[in-house]
Scaffold this motif. Structure first.
Motif, short mmCIF file in Angstrom:
data_model
loop_
_atom_site.label_atom_id
_atom_site.label_comp_id
_atom_site.label_asym_id
_atom_site.label_seq_id
_atom_site.Cartn_x
_atom_site.Cartn_y
_atom_site.Cartn_z
N ASP A 154 3.30 8.74 -2.95
CA ASP A 154 2.19 7.80 -2.80
C ASP A 154 1.18 7.80 -3.94
O ASP A 154 0.12 7.18 -3.82
N GLU A 155 1.51 8.46 -5.04
CA GLU A 155 0.84 8.23 -6.32
C GLU A 155 1.85 8.51 -7.42
O GLU A 155 2.39 9.62 -7.52
N TRP A 156 2.11 7.51 -8.26
CA TRP A 156 2.99 7.69 -9.40
C TRP A 156 2.70 6.61 -10.43
O TRP A 156 2.31 5.50 -10.08
N ASN A 157 2.86 6.93 -11.68
CA ASN A 157 2.72 5.94 -12.74
C ASN A 157 2.78 6.61 -14.10
O ASN A 157 2.82 7.84 -14.20
N VAL A 158 2.75 5.80 -15.14
CA VAL A 158 2.44 6.26 -16.49
C VAL A 158 0.93 6.27 -16.63
O VAL A 158 0.25 5.33 -16.23
N GLN B 135 2.63 2.92 -6.28
CA GLN B 135 2.24 3.01 -7.68
C GLN B 135 0.72 2.98 -7.76
O GLN B 135 0.06 2.17 -7.14
N ALA B 136 0.17 3.90 -8.54
CA ALA B 136 -1.29 4.01 -8.64
C ALA B 136 -1.74 3.52 -10.02
O ALA B 136 -1.22 3.97 -11.02
N ARG C 148 9.23 -0.31 1.84
CA ARG C 148 7.95 0.36 1.60
C ARG C 148 7.98 1.28 0.38
O ARG C 148 6.96 1.86 0.03
N LEU C 149 9.14 1.39 -0.29
CA LEU C 149 9.17 2.06 -1.59
C LEU C 149 8.31 1.34 -2.61
O LEU C 149 7.81 1.93 -3.56
N PHE C 150 8.14 0.02 -2.42
CA PHE C 150 7.48 -0.80 -3.42
C PHE C 150 6.02 -1.04 -3.04
O PHE C 150 5.55 -2.17 -2.94
N GLY C 151 5.32 0.06 -2.80
CA GLY C 151 3.92 -0.01 -2.44
C GLY C 151 3.01 0.22 -3.63
O GLY C 151 3.44 0.52 -4.74
N SER C 152 1.72 0.07 -3.37
CA SER C 152 0.71 0.29 -4.41
C SER C 152 -0.48 1.01 -3.78
O SER C 152 -0.40 1.52 -2.66
N PHE C 153 -1.60 1.02 -4.49
CA PHE C 153 -2.69 1.92 -4.15
C PHE C 153 -4.01 1.28 -4.58
O PHE C 153 -4.15 0.85 -5.73
N VAL D 233 4.45 -6.31 -3.95
CA VAL D 233 3.96 -5.12 -3.26
C VAL D 233 4.13 -5.28 -1.76
O VAL D 233 3.84 -6.34 -1.19
N THR D 234 4.59 -4.22 -1.11
CA THR D 234 4.86 -4.27 0.33
C THR D 234 3.84 -3.51 1.16
O THR D 234 3.61 -3.85 2.32
N THR D 235 3.27 -2.45 0.60
CA THR D 235 2.29 -1.65 1.32
C THR D 235 1.25 -1.17 0.33
O THR D 235 1.54 -1.02 -0.87
N VAL D 236 0.02 -0.94 0.80
CA VAL D 236 -1.05 -0.48 -0.08
C VAL D 236 -1.82 0.65 0.60
O VAL D 236 -2.27 0.52 1.74
#
Length: 485
Positions: free
Chosen positions: A291-295, A347-348, A20-25, A63-66
């Protein structure tokens, strides 16, 4: 030429990799939902209006979770508006982004999309304009089988089986003055505790995520986390972290070293949570949800008050380059390095809005540069995270001082014996990398995939004993036992 030396040993364990580290948003913001994942009438849309070309890319991304439906959007979200017959759903003014929300895509559409995408849903509840009652009713609608008003309403809407949502965010960025219904730490902590208590009465098996600071630059950072956990420690399982890195905010070297900041951010939140644990004599350790991160080229962002009211406006559709992809790869290294406490990541966002996937309305969908390190890491990081012993050259940055030019983490899949090493050269000079595999004497390099600032598409290199890390580059090295090659 300075050389980097990396030593691997299966005894240098950090923690198991949590998928679940490899989630998105996915947020109702800009074109993430509408013309992103949902576009009725598109040539690639299915009967429910879901874009199958985007679904294919989401599966490829790994992606594993959103997380859904926000984000800032959730703080004036009425979940009831997005269920039931589509023709009966109201059009609302979304106060977060000053846009018109048709509610044509809502809760049950998202759950249907999640199943097709093969992802686990993470829901957020509105603790901005609403509160305990609406949050508990939403859990009831999603997770109870039948026999109650909300569960039977879901069945009336054509969904017989519960959605069985495990992860629940207790609001979003409630310390932010931009948030609809923002609160003080004491106000939010008490509300989160009450909401969590009610939600667990509906379904005791759920996992709850309290809002941490909106970012580590907030004036109340750390004090906010401490106060919130003083109130809600018994109810919650995680506290959230949000962080974005703007290539135009700092000098270039500091941007390339953004993972140094993320390392410190995570360590500070862990220390704060453990302080509250010790103070309150708890045995449970709070975990972290990034639960929110990105460039994000945030300095280019236009505030909602400066725009007119639109339906599906194009918001923060950043175009990413190769350096951005290398930084994203390094941020993933940092996340894996903290796998003992960091269990959730999103990742958002997923599509169009600062996203690895972009679309044209009525047209094509494509991968951005940041897609590639995420997809490779999500596919290869299996088993247990290992902490490599790493030495090498340093580089100078304006914000962090001198930092290591080379950063790395590894994973070891005990079932297959395979070892994956993720390496980044943040510097502007090439660096030879030497692998010390004395603890893995029968392993050989099977695959070497890399991308660089100048060439952000993944390149599969011929495996050799000598590995050269070009300037500003990210690498995935796959090592396997000789007998399996």
């Amino acid at each position: 030429m300075a050389v980097a030396q990396l030593t691997l040993d299966p005894a240098f364990r950090i923690a198991p990799v949590d998928p679940r580290l490899f989630g998105s948003f996915v947020e109702h913001m800009g074109r993430c939902v509408y013309t992103g994942i949902f576009e009725p009438g598109h040539p690639e849309a299915d009967d429910d209006g879901l874009r199958t070309d985007v679904l294919d890319l989401v599966r490829e991304l790994g992606v594993t979770t959103v997380r859904y439906p926000g984000g800032n959007f959730v703080s004036n979200y009425r979940w009831e508006d997005g269920v039931g017959p589509r023709g009966d759903r109201p059009r609302r003014l979304d106060l977060a982004w000053r846009s018109l929300e048709s509610n044509a895509f809502g809760l049950n559409e998202f759950m249907r999309w999640s199943k097709l995408a093969g992802v686990e849903p993470m829901m957020a509840v509105n603790l901005g304009t609403r509160g305990v009652e609406a949050a508990a009713e939403l859990v009831e609608y999603c997770n109870l089988a039948d026999g109650t008003a909300a569960a039977d309403l879901r069945r009336k809407h054509g969904v017989a089986q519960p959605h069985d949502v495990r992860m629940w965010c207790l609001g979003n960025e409630m310390d932010g003055p931009w948030q609809i219904g923002s609160l003080t730490a004491d106000e939010y902590g008490r509300l989160a505790a009450r909401a969590g208590h009610a939600m667990r009465r509906v379904d005791p098996s759920i996992e709850l995520i309290a809002c941490g600071s909106s970012n580590s630059g907030m004036p109340t950072f750390a004090a906010w986390e401490a106060t919130v956990l003083e109130h809600a420690y018994d109810q919650v399982d995680y506290i959230s972290l949000h962080t974005y890195y703007d290539p135009e905010k700092f000098d270039e070297a500091s941007f390339r070293a953004s993972a140094v900041d993320l390392d410190g951010f995570i360590d500070d939140v862990v220390a704060t949570a453990d302080h509250v644990r010790a103070k309150k004599r708890h045995s449970k350790r709070i975990k972290l949800s990034l639960d929110e991160w990105n460039v994000w080229y945030q300095s280019r962002f236009t505030e909602p008050e400066d725009r007119g009211i639109e339906e599906t406006p194009a918001l923060i559709e950043d175009d990413y380059n190769g350096t951005d992809a290398v930084v994203v790869g390094n941020l993933l290294i940092s996340m894996l390095r903290h796998a003992d406490r960091l269990s959730l990541g999103c990742q958002a966002q997923l599509v169009n809005v600062i996203a690895p996937i972009r679309t044209e309305a009525g047209g094509r969908a494509w991968r951005q540069t940041i897609f590639h390190p995420f997809a490779r890491t999500a596919r290869l990081a299996r088993g247990t995270v290992l902490r490599p012993a790493l030495t090498g050259p340093s580089m100078s940055t304006g914000r962090f001082g001198d930092v290591p030019a080379v950063d790395a983490v590894a994973t070891h899949d005990e079932q297959t014996g395979e070892v994956s090493v993720f390496v980044v050269n943040r510097g502007t000079e090439p660096v030879p990398l030497s692998l010390d595999l004395r603890a893995f004497p029968k392993h050989r390099l099977r695959e070497h995939v890399s991308l660089t600032a100048d060439r952000p598409e993944p390149v599969t290199r011929q495996p050799t004993e000598e590995i050269l890390l070009p300037p500003v580059s990210w690498h995935a090295l796959c090592l396997a036992p000789e007998e399996s090659m």
